[in-house]
Design a protein around this motif. Structure first.
Motif, mmCIF file in Angstrom:
data_model
loop_
_atom_site.group_PDB
_atom_site.id
_atom_site.type_symbol
_atom_site.label_atom_id
_atom_site.label_comp_id
_atom_site.label_asym_id
_atom_site.label_seq_id
_atom_site.Cartn_x
_atom_site.Cartn_y
_atom_site.Cartn_z
ATOM 1 N N ARG A 170 38.823 -5.694 -56.626
ATOM 2 C CA ARG A 170 38.288 -5.280 -57.921
ATOM 3 C C ARG A 170 39.390 -5.171 -58.965
ATOM 4 N NH1 ARG A 170 34.178 -0.582 -55.642
ATOM 5 N NH2 ARG A 170 32.446 -1.995 -55.104
ATOM 6 N N ARG A 171 40.555 -4.703 -58.558
ATOM 7 C CA ARG A 171 41.671 -4.588 -59.503
ATOM 8 C C ARG A 171 42.162 -5.976 -59.919
ATOM 9 N NH1 ARG A 171 43.385 -2.337 -62.747
ATOM 10 N NH2 ARG A 171 45.533 -1.729 -62.270
ATOM 11 N N LEU A 172 42.244 -6.897 -58.972
ATOM 12 C CA LEU A 172 42.662 -8.254 -59.315
ATOM 13 C C LEU A 172 41.651 -8.900 -60.257
ATOM 14 C CD1 LEU A 172 43.893 -9.586 -55.846
ATOM 15 C CD2 LEU A 172 45.314 -8.902 -57.803
ATOM 16 N N ALA A 173 40.358 -8.711 -59.968
ATOM 17 C CA ALA A 173 39.326 -9.310 -60.817
ATOM 18 C C ALA A 173 39.337 -8.680 -62.204
ATOM 19 C CB ALA A 173 37.958 -9.138 -60.167
ATOM 20 N N ALA A 174 39.491 -7.360 -62.270
ATOM 21 C CA ALA A 174 39.466 -6.664 -63.555
ATOM 22 C C ALA A 174 40.620 -7.066 -64.452
ATOM 23 C CB ALA A 174 39.477 -5.148 -63.335
ATOM 24 N N THR A 175 41.746 -7.437 -63.858
ATOM 25 C CA THR A 175 42.914 -7.834 -64.643
ATOM 26 C C THR A 175 43.019 -9.348 -64.798
ATOM 27 O OG1 THR A 175 44.302 -7.834 -62.654
ATOM 28 C CG2 THR A 175 44.206 -5.782 -63.938
ATOM 29 N N GLY A 176 41.984 -10.057 -64.397
ATOM 30 C CA GLY A 176 42.011 -11.508 -64.515
ATOM 31 C C GLY A 176 43.097 -12.162 -63.688
ATOM 32 N N GLY A 177 43.464 -11.523 -62.577
ATOM 33 C CA GLY A 177 44.494 -12.081 -61.710
ATOM 34 C C GLY A 177 45.908 -11.858 -62.204
ATOM 35 N N ARG A 178 46.087 -10.988 -63.168
ATOM 36 C CA ARG A 178 47.424 -10.797 -63.751
ATOM 37 C C ARG A 178 48.205 -9.646 -63.127
ATOM 38 N NH1 ARG A 178 47.035 -11.841 -70.261
ATOM 39 N NH2 ARG A 178 44.988 -12.856 -70.295
ATOM 40 N N LEU A 179 47.554 -8.820 -62.325
ATOM 41 C CA LEU A 179 48.229 -7.646 -61.761
ATOM 42 C C LEU A 179 49.221 -8.078 -60.687
ATOM 43 C CD1 LEU A 179 48.313 -4.515 -61.671
ATOM 44 C CD2 LEU A 179 46.589 -4.644 -59.855
ATOM 45 N N PRO A 180 50.516 -7.713 -60.815
ATOM 46 C CA PRO A 180 51.495 -8.075 -59.783
ATOM 47 C C PRO A 180 51.130 -7.437 -58.448
ATOM 48 C CG PRO A 180 52.602 -7.404 -61.810
ATOM 49 C CD PRO A 180 51.146 -7.058 -61.982
ATOM 50 N N VAL A 181 51.353 -8.172 -57.363
ATOM 51 C CA VAL A 181 50.959 -7.696 -56.042
ATOM 52 C C VAL A 181 51.729 -6.431 -55.662
ATOM 53 C CG1 VAL A 181 50.880 -8.276 -53.592
ATOM 54 C CG2 VAL A 181 50.279 -9.995 -55.298
ATOM 55 N N ARG A 186 51.418 -0.564 -54.534
ATOM 56 C CA ARG A 186 51.798 0.825 -54.850
ATOM 57 C C ARG A 186 50.566 1.647 -55.219
ATOM 58 N NH1 ARG A 186 56.225 -1.877 -57.092
ATOM 59 N NH2 ARG A 186 55.288 -1.926 -59.174
ATOM 60 N N GLU A 187 49.643 1.049 -55.972
ATOM 61 C CA GLU A 187 48.419 1.763 -56.340
ATOM 62 C C GLU A 187 47.631 2.173 -55.100
ATOM 63 O OE1 GLU A 187 45.911 -0.291 -59.050
ATOM 64 O OE2 GLU A 187 47.434 -0.458 -60.630
ATOM 65 N N LEU A 188 47.637 1.323 -54.079
ATOM 66 C CA LEU A 188 46.872 1.592 -52.861
ATOM 67 C C LEU A 188 47.628 2.476 -51.879
ATOM 68 C CD1 LEU A 188 45.493 -2.013 -52.200
ATOM 69 C CD2 LEU A 188 44.231 -0.084 -53.139
ATOM 70 N N GLY A 189 48.926 2.636 -52.097
ATOM 71 C CA GLY A 189 49.727 3.407 -51.156
ATOM 72 C C GLY A 189 50.058 2.636 -49.898
ATOM 73 N N TRP A 190 50.015 1.308 -49.966
ATOM 74 C CA TRP A 190 50.342 0.442 -48.836
ATOM 75 C C TRP A 190 51.608 -0.347 -49.146
ATOM 76 C CZ3 TRP A 190 45.089 -2.370 -47.401
ATOM 77 C CH2 TRP A 190 44.256 -1.460 -46.733
ATOM 78 N N SER A 191 52.255 -0.840 -48.104
ATOM 79 C CA SER A 191 53.348 -1.783 -48.315
ATOM 80 C C SER A 191 52.754 -3.137 -48.678
ATOM 81 C CB SER A 191 54.187 -1.920 -47.041
ATOM 82 O OG SER A 191 53.433 -2.570 -46.018
ATOM 83 N N ARG A 192 53.538 -3.996 -49.304
ATOM 84 C CA ARG A 192 53.053 -5.342 -49.628
ATOM 85 C C ARG A 192 52.638 -6.084 -48.356
ATOM 86 N NH1 ARG A 192 55.840 -8.608 -54.465
ATOM 87 N NH2 ARG A 192 54.575 -10.159 -53.386
ATOM 88 N N ARG A 193 53.407 -5.891 -47.286
ATOM 89 C CA ARG A 193 53.095 -6.597 -46.041
ATOM 90 C C ARG A 193 51.761 -6.129 -45.467
ATOM 91 N NH1 ARG A 193 56.946 -6.945 -40.614
ATOM 92 N NH2 ARG A 193 55.437 -8.112 -39.331
#
Length: 278
Positions: A170-181, A186-193
């Motif tokens: 939902r965050r990726l869709a809301a930002t049109g795919g512009r949100l850096p991974v 960090r928003e989710l509290g998870w590591s990138r991996r």
């Protein structure tokens, strides 16, 4: 004799909108040729009302070509190539990645890069759906059939995807795919991996690829809108560095140029592009 294209379009019944974004009916006649099914943020379900859909090159080129009356295309980051005899007549559904679980009982990740016969997912009900759609009097009646049949298939009790994966999409869709991974993780509290592993397992694409496809889908919709804005304007609106950047992405994701793709459906204005897995 070539006839003007005919389209019908609507949203599904409210109970289905978590699983299906849009119904599109199409009847197109013209010269035979090839059509590119572009990557998008939706899975695609197509039911032919005449003839078959012939996918001569799969998004995952390691998979063999398929031909069927009805099929589902998973998410992908390369084009499907479809051969047609000039007559294209059918119904296309834009499915959400969550809809794969709700309607078919499988995560979208199991369908990524593939185009599968609908019977492999629904059994004899696939043929029954095709028969009912072919026997309906018009687009409105066919969309009513889809509402009725899909409502019978939908089962919200099936295993829900992880809430964090849903939130990430939902965050990726809301930002049109512009949100850096990295920021998303960090928003989710998870590591990138960890985000990448959980996201790919459920959706089939990595978060970075999903963001790329979401942005590309937005650009394609702007390009085929009634206004037909210049490519430089589309590039700026959708977060590309410049028109050349968008052109490179088109070559990489679509296997053709933007102008070449638009020429495949010169009369289509925001109608979903006809029979296009993905």
């Amino acid at each position: 004799m070539e006839e003007p294209p005919e389209y019908g379009q609507c949203r599904p019944a409210p109970v289905l909108r978590r699983s299906v974004s849009r119904y599109t009916g199409y009847r197109i006649t013209g010269p035979p040729g090839l059509h590119h099914g572009l990557p998008s943020g939706h899975l695609t379900l197509i039911v032919c009302l005449s003839g078959t859909l012939d996918v001569v090159a799969m998004p995952d080129r390691a998979r063999p070509p398929v031909s069927s009356v009805s099929m589902v295309a998973g998410l992908h980051d390369a084009p499907a190539v479809i051969s047609h005899d000039g007559r294209q007549y059918g119904v296309q559904l834009d499915l959400t990645w969550q809809g794969a679980r709700t309607l078919f009982g499988v995560p979208a990740g199991e369908l990524v890069g593939d185009v599968v016969d609908l019977a492999a997912l629904l059994g004899r009900r696939a043929g029954e759906l095709a028969d009912r759609l072919a026997g309906a009097a018009g687009w409105r009646q066919r969309f009513d059939v889809l509402d009725h049949v899909l409502a019978g298939l939908a089962d919200d009790r099936r295993a829900e995807p992880p809430a964090e994966v849903t939130r990430a999409w939902r965050r990726l869709a809301a930002t049109g795919g512009r949100l850096p991974v990295g920021e998303l993780a960090r928003e989710l509290g998870w590591s990138r991996r960890h985000l990448g592993e959980r996201f790919r397992r459920e959706v089939g694409l990595s978060p970075k690829t999903a963001a790329r496809v979401i942005r590309f889908e937005r650009a394609c919709r702007r390009m085929r809108s009634a206004a037909r804005p210049p490519l430089a304007e589309v590039a700026a609106e959708c977060g590309y560095f410049d028109q050349a950047h968008l052109a490179r992405e088109f070559r990489a994701l679509a296997g053709t140029t933007a102008t070449g793709w638009l020429a495949e459906f010169p009369s289509v204005q925001d109608q979903g592009g006809g029979p296009a897995p993905g």
